[in-house]
Design a protein around this motif. Structure first.
Motif, mmCIF file in Angstrom:
data_model
loop_
_atom_site.group_PDB
_atom_site.id
_atom_site.type_symbol
_atom_site.label_atom_id
_atom_site.label_comp_id
_atom_site.label_asym_id
_atom_site.label_seq_id
_atom_site.Cartn_x
_atom_site.Cartn_y
_atom_site.Cartn_z
ATOM 1 N N TYR A 1 15.838 28.475 0.005
ATOM 2 C CA TYR A 1 15.263 28.613 1.279
ATOM 3 C C TYR A 1 13.806 28.465 1.083
ATOM 4 C CZ TYR A 1 19.673 29.961 3.399
ATOM 5 O OH TYR A 1 20.897 29.856 4.154
ATOM 6 N N LEU B 1 14.143 28.950 8.783
ATOM 7 C CA LEU B 1 14.253 29.286 7.302
ATOM 8 C C LEU B 1 13.373 30.559 6.782
ATOM 9 C CD1 LEU B 1 13.291 25.678 5.538
ATOM 10 C CD2 LEU B 1 15.450 26.790 5.393
ATOM 11 N N LYS C 1 15.567 33.565 5.289
ATOM 12 C CA LYS C 1 15.087 34.336 4.104
ATOM 13 C C LYS C 1 15.114 35.750 4.147
ATOM 14 C CE LYS C 1 11.514 33.045 1.735
ATOM 15 N NZ LYS C 1 10.129 32.710 1.460
#
Length: 386
Positions: free
Chosen positions: A225, A280, A284
């Motif tokens: 990621y 993302l 994460k």
């Protein structure tokens, strides 16, 4: 005589060992797909290369143009390249370990449920006999209605338990048959299943890694990621996107042309790219939480196994002591036998829970990935012949 021998031979020919079941993990679709995957990047600075040609006719004169279009990767995309080899290896090894893990769990479920059914059948016979004895004692005035109804209730409980175990065995049987279609005999041969004490000894002898497999995989996904997020941000700051080089010919005239595709950062916004970046960032954060939560997974599994093994040892010792007590009359003797049978069922349930946790421990400690050819539930560590 010959016909009987032939039938028995035909039946035994389909007998299956646990090692044959485990062997099918190497043909599991998840593992095979990892074997077929190819690298997605060769550190090429070019994202795409296209050739083009055109012909234009004007006043019976032809004009030709030949050229090549180059599209460049952003600097982070070129620098970072593809997923590191170590990350790909973790996922490849894990895919085989997961396939083995599923087979181990179903082998445990089948074997223990098979043993439970044998104990339960005897318990039902004893319970029916106990109910008849209670009925006779009730008529003779030596038993109460409450004790008679309690005996009836115990039979209903055993019947419900029988349905649960039957379903559990059915699910495991269906799974095993899906892996070994030729298996027609509902029994596994040569399954020298580990005892609880042997599980404890094995857990103590396995070197405990610094981190669990789940944590390593989560860390790999977190890194992926991070790479993807850096690449998307790099594309926004990329000035030169592409270049076209072409040659034109008209009659005897030859010309050359070079065109650059330039992006002016921050003058426009790519909403889809920003949305992807936000996704993302959230992924994460969630993946980092998974990494943190998985760090103590091995220690937690080990403690659960040892604690349950201690309770199993106490229950087993208590069952042996209760077996020494003799009933003063028929009802007392039957009650004692029923308690013994119930104790056996409880021990089998405890053993199943411990074995299930042990399989999880083998997965998380990466023993299944490091030594996949061994049957880790076998007392003699039988080898899976590939």
């Amino acid at each position: 005589m010959f016909l009987s021998w032939l039938l028995l031979g035909g039946i035994s020919s389909f007998a299956v060992t646990p090692e044959q079941v485990l062997k099918t993990a190497w043909s599991d679709s998840a593992f095979v797909s990892q074997e077929e995957m190819r690298t997605t990047d060769t550190r090429n600075p070019l994202r795409n290369v296209e050739g083009f040609a055109s012909v234009e006719t004007e006043d019976k004169k032809n004009e030709y143009e030949l050229g090549v279009k180059f599209q460049f990767r952003s600097w982070p995309e070129w620098k970072l390249g593809s997923t590191p080899e170590a990350g790909r290896k973790v996922l490849k090894d894990a895919s085989l370990a997961w396939a083995l893990h599923e087979r181990y769990l179903n082998l445990v479920s089948y074997e223990i449920s098979h043993k439970k059914m044998a104990v339960l059948e005897n318990s039902l016979k004893l319970s029916e006999g106990y109910l008849k004895a209670q009925s006779l004692s009730l008529r003779a005035g030596r038993a109460s209605t409450k004790s008679f109804l309690g005996a009836q209730g115990d039979i209903y409980k055993l019947k419900r338990l029988e349905n649960v175990i039957t379903q559990e065995k059915k699910v495991a049987t269906k799974k095993i048959k899906s892996w070994v279609p030729s298996w027609s005999d509902e029994s596994l041969t040569g399954f020298d299943l580990l005892s609880v004490q042997e599980v404890v000894d094995s857990v103590g002898s396995i070197p405990q890694p610094d981190t669990s497999l789940s944590a390593r995989i989560s860390q790999t996904e977190f890194n992926d990621y991070s790479r993807e997020l850096e690449i998307l941000r790099g594309r926004e700051d990329q000035w030169i996107k592409g270049m076209d080089i072409s040659q034109t010919r008209k009659e005897d005239e030859i010309g050359y042309k070079v065109e650059l595709t330039v992006q002016l950062p921050h003058l426009g916004s790519d909403d889809l790219s920003r949305q992807k970046q936000n996704e993302l960032i959230l992924k994460k954060a969630l993946k980092q939480k998974e990494v943190d939560d998985s760090k103590d997974r091995l220690l937690s599994l080990k403690n659960q196994i040892l604690n349950l093994a201690g309770l199993y040892k106490m229950s087993s010792a208590g069952l042996k002591e209760s077996g020494k007590v003799k009933g003063a009359d028929t009802l007392s003797a039957l009650e004692n036998k029923l308690m013994q049978e119930q104790g056996e069922l409880d021990l089998l349930s405890q053993q199943q829970e411990i074995l299930t946790l042990f399989v999880d421990y083998l997965l998380e400690s990466e023993r299944l990935a490091a030594e996949p050819e061994k049957n880790h539930l076998s007392k003699s560590l039988k080898v899976v012949k590939l």
